[in-house]
Write an enzyme that holds these catalytic residues in place. Structure first.
Site, PDB file in Angstrom:
ATOM      1  N   ALA A 165      -2.867  -1.946   7.634  1.00 39.04           N
ATOM      2  CA  ALA A 165      -3.193  -1.714   9.043  1.00 39.04           C
ATOM      3  C   ALA A 165      -4.697  -1.564   9.295  1.00 39.04           C
ATOM      4  CB  ALA A 165      -2.445  -0.488   9.535  1.00 39.04           C
ATOM      5  N   THR A 220      -7.624  -2.377  12.713  1.00 37.44           N
ATOM      6  CA  THR A 220      -8.020  -1.292  13.636  1.00 37.44           C
ATOM      7  C   THR A 220      -9.134  -1.752  14.582  1.00 37.44           C
ATOM      8  OG1 THR A 220      -9.400  -0.368  11.865  1.00 37.44           O
ATOM      9  CG2 THR A 220      -7.280   0.695  12.244  1.00 37.44           C
ATOM     10  N   PRO A 231      -3.964   0.630  16.332  1.00 40.19           N
ATOM     11  CA  PRO A 231      -4.108   1.812  15.470  1.00 40.19           C
ATOM     12  C   PRO A 231      -3.335   1.667  14.166  1.00 40.19           C
ATOM     13  CG  PRO A 231      -2.689   2.300  17.363  1.00 40.19           C
ATOM     14  CD  PRO A 231      -3.196   0.902  17.546  1.00 40.19           C
ATOM     15  N   ASP A 232      -3.862   2.275  13.088  1.00 33.45           N
ATOM     16  CA  ASP A 232      -3.120   2.295  11.820  1.00 33.45           C
ATOM     17  C   ASP A 232      -2.187   3.509  11.830  1.00 33.45           C
ATOM     18  OD1 ASP A 232      -4.849   4.408  11.406  1.00 33.45           O
ATOM     19  OD2 ASP A 232      -5.932   3.510   9.739  1.00 33.45           O
ATOM     20  N   PHE A 233      -1.598   3.835  10.687  1.00 34.09           N
ATOM     21  CA  PHE A 233      -0.744   5.024  10.590  1.00 34.09           C
ATOM     22  C   PHE A 233      -1.557   6.250  10.178  1.00 34.09           C
ATOM     23  CE2 PHE A 233       3.652   2.939   9.539  1.00 34.09           C
ATOM     24  CZ  PHE A 233       3.864   2.725  10.881  1.00 34.09           C
ATOM     25  N   ARG A 234      -2.321   6.079   9.039  1.00 40.18           N
ATOM     26  CA  ARG A 234      -2.879   7.263   8.373  1.00 40.18           C
ATOM     27  C   ARG A 234      -4.383   7.454   8.535  1.00 40.18           C
ATOM     28  NH1 ARG A 234       1.121   5.021   5.663  1.00 40.18           N
ATOM     29  NH2 ARG A 234       2.910   6.318   5.165  1.00 40.18           N
ATOM     30  N   GLN A 276       1.037  -6.061   4.797  1.00 44.36           N
ATOM     31  CA  GLN A 276       2.063  -5.130   5.283  1.00 44.36           C
ATOM     32  C   GLN A 276       2.067  -5.140   6.806  1.00 44.36           C
ATOM     33  OE1 GLN A 276       1.578  -1.244   2.819  1.00 44.36           O
ATOM     34  NE2 GLN A 276      -0.261  -2.439   2.541  1.00 44.36           N
ATOM     35  N   ASN A 277       1.112  -5.867   7.380  1.00 42.04           N
ATOM     36  CA  ASN A 277       0.959  -5.832   8.833  1.00 42.04           C
ATOM     37  C   ASN A 277       2.013  -6.675   9.537  1.00 42.04           C
ATOM     38  OD1 ASN A 277      -1.128  -4.161   8.421  1.00 42.04           O
ATOM     39  ND2 ASN A 277      -2.742  -5.671   8.784  1.00 42.04           N
ATOM     40  N   ILE A 278       2.269  -6.265  10.766  1.00 42.62           N
ATOM     41  CA  ILE A 278       3.321  -6.903  11.565  1.00 42.62           C
ATOM     42  C   ILE A 278       2.716  -7.532  12.812  1.00 42.62           C
ATOM     43  CG2 ILE A 278       5.183  -5.439  10.705  1.00 42.62           C
ATOM     44  CD1 ILE A 278       4.736  -3.533  13.030  1.00 42.62           C
ATOM     45  N   ASP A 279       1.365  -7.679  12.808  1.00 43.17           N
ATOM     46  CA  ASP A 279       0.659  -8.092  14.026  1.00 43.17           C
ATOM     47  C   ASP A 279       0.321  -9.585  14.075  1.00 43.17           C
ATOM     48  OD1 ASP A 279      -1.520  -8.355  12.243  1.00 43.17           O
ATOM     49  OD2 ASP A 279      -2.318  -6.385  12.758  1.00 43.17           O
ATOM     50  N   HIS A 281       6.449  -6.995   5.741  1.00 44.41           N
ATOM     51  CA  HIS A 281       7.155  -6.190   6.751  1.00 44.41           C
ATOM     52  C   HIS A 281       7.523  -6.984   7.996  1.00 44.41           C
ATOM     53  CE1 HIS A 281       5.281  -2.311   4.834  1.00 44.41           C
ATOM     54  NE2 HIS A 281       6.157  -2.906   4.066  1.00 44.41           N
ATOM     55  N   CYS A 328      25.907  -9.485  16.835  1.00 40.83           N
ATOM     56  CA  CYS A 328      26.386 -10.852  16.544  1.00 40.83           C
ATOM     57  C   CYS A 328      25.353 -11.688  15.794  1.00 40.83           C
ATOM     58  CB  CYS A 328      26.815 -11.551  17.831  1.00 40.83           C
ATOM     59  SG  CYS A 328      25.442 -12.060  18.904  1.00 40.83           S
ATOM     60  N   CYS A 363      26.519 -10.890  23.588  1.00 40.48           N
ATOM     61  CA  CYS A 363      27.537  -9.855  23.323  1.00 40.48           C
ATOM     62  C   CYS A 363      27.116  -8.454  23.792  1.00 40.48           C
ATOM     63  CB  CYS A 363      27.874  -9.824  21.838  1.00 40.48           C
ATOM     64  SG  CYS A 363      26.602  -9.024  20.831  1.00 40.48           S
ATOM     65  N   SER A 409      -3.736   2.160   2.718  1.00 36.98           N
ATOM     66  CA  SER A 409      -3.772   3.443   2.011  1.00 36.98           C
ATOM     67  C   SER A 409      -3.031   3.336   0.672  1.00 36.98           C
ATOM     68  CB  SER A 409      -3.124   4.531   2.873  1.00 36.98           C
ATOM     69  OG  SER A 409      -1.766   4.198   3.138  1.00 36.98           O
TER      70      SER A 409
HETATM   71  P1  CNA Z   1      -2.041   3.134   6.611  1.00 35.86           P
HETATM   72  O1  CNA Z   1      -1.244   3.965   5.683  1.00 35.86           O
HETATM   73  O2  CNA Z   1      -2.160   3.583   8.027  1.00 35.86           O
HETATM   74  O3  CNA Z   1      -3.488   2.961   5.964  1.00 35.86           O
HETATM   75  C1  CNA Z   1      -4.512   2.305   6.628  1.00 35.86           C
HETATM   76  C2  CNA Z   1      -5.782   2.575   5.849  1.00 35.86           C
HETATM   77  O4  CNA Z   1      -6.809   1.779   6.413  1.00 35.86           O
HETATM   78  C3  CNA Z   1      -6.233   4.028   5.932  1.00 35.86           C
HETATM   79  O5  CNA Z   1      -6.401   4.537   4.623  1.00 35.86           O
HETATM   80  C4  CNA Z   1      -7.585   3.964   6.681  1.00 35.86           C
HETATM   81  O6  CNA Z   1      -8.527   4.839   6.142  1.00 35.86           O
HETATM   82  C5  CNA Z   1      -8.013   2.547   6.443  1.00 35.86           C
HETATM   83  N1  CNA Z   1      -8.833   1.976   7.526  1.00 35.86           N
HETATM   84  C6  CNA Z   1      -8.627   2.015   8.856  1.00 35.86           C
HETATM   85  N2  CNA Z   1      -9.550   1.300   9.514  1.00 35.86           N
HETATM   86  C7  CNA Z   1     -10.395   0.816   8.554  1.00 35.86           C
HETATM   87  C8  CNA Z   1     -11.566   0.003   8.594  1.00 35.86           C
HETATM   88  N3  CNA Z   1     -12.051  -0.461   9.731  1.00 35.86           N
HETATM   89  N4  CNA Z   1     -12.187  -0.277   7.435  1.00 35.86           N
HETATM   90  C9  CNA Z   1     -11.706   0.187   6.237  1.00 35.86           C
HETATM   91  N5  CNA Z   1     -10.595   0.948   6.145  1.00 35.86           N
HETATM   92  C10 CNA Z   1      -9.949   1.248   7.287  1.00 35.86           C
HETATM   93  O7  CNA Z   1      -1.480   1.632   6.674  1.00 35.86           O
HETATM   94  P2  CNA Z   1      -0.898   0.737   5.501  1.00 35.86           P
HETATM   95  O8  CNA Z   1      -1.003  -0.641   5.981  1.00 35.86           O
HETATM   96  O9  CNA Z   1      -1.438   1.101   4.189  1.00 35.86           O
HETATM   97  O10 CNA Z   1       0.621   1.197   5.498  1.00 35.86           O
HETATM   98  C11 CNA Z   1       1.627   0.302   5.682  1.00 35.86           C
HETATM   99  C12 CNA Z   1       2.381   0.476   6.986  1.00 35.86           C
HETATM  100  C13 CNA Z   1       1.502   0.507   8.200  1.00 35.86           C
HETATM  101  C14 CNA Z   1       3.236  -0.728   7.176  1.00 35.86           C
HETATM  102  O11 CNA Z   1       4.560  -0.335   7.311  1.00 35.86           O
HETATM  103  C15 CNA Z   1       2.741  -1.431   8.447  1.00 35.86           C
HETATM  104  O12 CNA Z   1       3.747  -2.141   9.078  1.00 35.86           O
HETATM  105  C16 CNA Z   1       2.228  -0.305   9.253  1.00 35.86           C
HETATM  106  N6  CNA Z   1       1.322  -0.613  10.386  1.00 35.86           N
HETATM  107  C17 CNA Z   1       0.918  -1.879  10.671  1.00 35.86           C
HETATM  108  C18 CNA Z   1       0.075  -2.122  11.734  1.00 35.86           C
HETATM  109  C19 CNA Z   1      -0.367  -3.544  12.031  1.00 35.86           C
HETATM  110  O13 CNA Z   1       0.416  -4.471  11.850  1.00 35.86           O
HETATM  111  N7  CNA Z   1      -1.614  -3.739  12.464  1.00 35.86           N
HETATM  112  C20 CNA Z   1      -0.383  -1.057  12.518  1.00 35.86           C
HETATM  113  C21 CNA Z   1       0.067   0.240  12.208  1.00 35.86           C
HETATM  114  C22 CNA Z   1       0.918   0.459  11.132  1.00 35.86           C
END
Ligand code: CNA
Length: 250
Positions: free
Chosen positions: A25, A29, A34-37, A104-107, A122, A133, A162, A199
């Site tokens: 994710a 960003t 937005p990401d998750f963590r 892992q992104n879905i975008d 994902h 159905c 359905c 992450s």
């Molecule tokens: P995560 O766990 O949210 O980790 C994202 C990581 O990226 C974090 O450690 C941040 O510190 C780091 N980060 C954020 N912005 C930047 C940047 N500009 N430069 C460098 N590092 C940065 O997300 P993961 O992808 O590791 O976890 C997988 C999940 C998140 C999957 O199930 C995805 O489907 C899910 N997700 C996807 C999206 C998307 O498709 N864009 C958005 C949100 C969540």
């Protein structure tokens, strides 16, 4: 001279012929998604139960939770454009260096950037199916736009055949990821693996760097620590776009 950091990263790119990227994710960003963590990630929000949002059991019992909250993100996803990180990976493919993007992104932003060999572990929002159905709705079907409209209006889209609940082609927590075998095969062929904006905590993607052959190199670009930092040849705890700027490849 002993190369380090960005210079060593550049040197590894130049010396590699089979690069595989693993993205998360964090690469999106800067596109406004937005990401998750991360510090502004969905898990830091108190108005959104982000941990339940993509949980298949919650979705089955209460799909309105997902559609209520995701409506806000749907517009952002639709309008998002590839970042410098995505463009960098496209450029590495054009240069004949990068063979596969595992994300892992879905975008769908890697597709928008023009990469051709993408493994979307994902899934994505490019297809919906009925939970009852199994009727599949693709973007060219007029019902696709109806589904998106329902979602943006915070309503649960229903199957026109359905009445069952429609689910996007996204892998929720509790479901099997896609194309894992294919991802492993690619990693085992790689001489360089670059992980960007992940992450490395969400299973099974979190285990993928451990399948890299011993002779191959791992580079991690992520603002926060990851469990694989100690195994990587280069770790850059920096913004992806700043790293890409310094590499001067795009
Ligand atoms: P995560 O766990 O949210 O980790 C994202 C990581 O990226 C974090 O450690 C941040 O510190 C780091 N980060 C954020 N912005 C930047 C940047 N500009 N430069 C460098 N590092 C940065 O997300 P993961 O992808 O590791 O976890 C997988 C999940 C998140 C999957 O199930 C995805 O489907 C899910 N997700 C996807 C999206 C998307 O498709 N864009 C958005 C949100 C969540």
């Amino acid at each position: 001279m002993i190369l380090q950091g960005i210079d060593l990263f550049m040197d590894l790119i130049m010396k590699s012929s089979y690069i595989v990227a693993l993205t998360g994710a964090g690469i999106s960003t800067k596109a406004g998604i937005p990401d998750f963590r991360g510090p502004n990630g969905l898990y830091s929000r108190t108005d959104m139960p982000a941990d339940k949002l993509f949980d298949i059991e919650y979705f089955k019992s209460n799909p309105s939770l997902f559609y209520n909250h995701f409506s806000e993100l749907a517009d952002i996803f639709e309008k998002a454009l590839p970042t410098k990180g995505h463009k960098f990976l496209k450029k590495l493919e054009v240069l004949g260096k990068l063979k596969t993007v595992i994300t892992q992104n879905i975008d769908s932003l890697h597709k928008k950037a023009g990469n051709t060999n993408i493994i979307e572990l994902h899934g994505n929002f490019e297809k919906y199916h009925c939970m009852e159905c199994n009727d599949e709705i693709l973007p060219e079907d007029p019902r696709f736009n109806e589904i998106v409209k329902e979602m943006k209006n915070r309503r649960v889209p229903k199957c026109s055949k359905c009445g069952g609940i429609m689910k996007p082609d996204v892998v929720f927590f509790g479901e099997y990821v896609r194309d894992l075998e294919k991802a492993l095969t690619e990693i085992q062929k790689a001489d360089l693996m670059i992980t960007m904006g992940t992450s490395l905590t969400v299973y099974p993607a979190s285990t993928l760097p451990s399948y890299l052959p011993d002779s191959s190199k791992l580079v991690i670009v992520n603002e926060m620590d990851t469990p694989f930092d100690s195994k990587a040849k280069v770790v850059l705890h920096e913004d992806i776009e700043k790293v890409v700027d310094k590499l001067k490849i795009i």
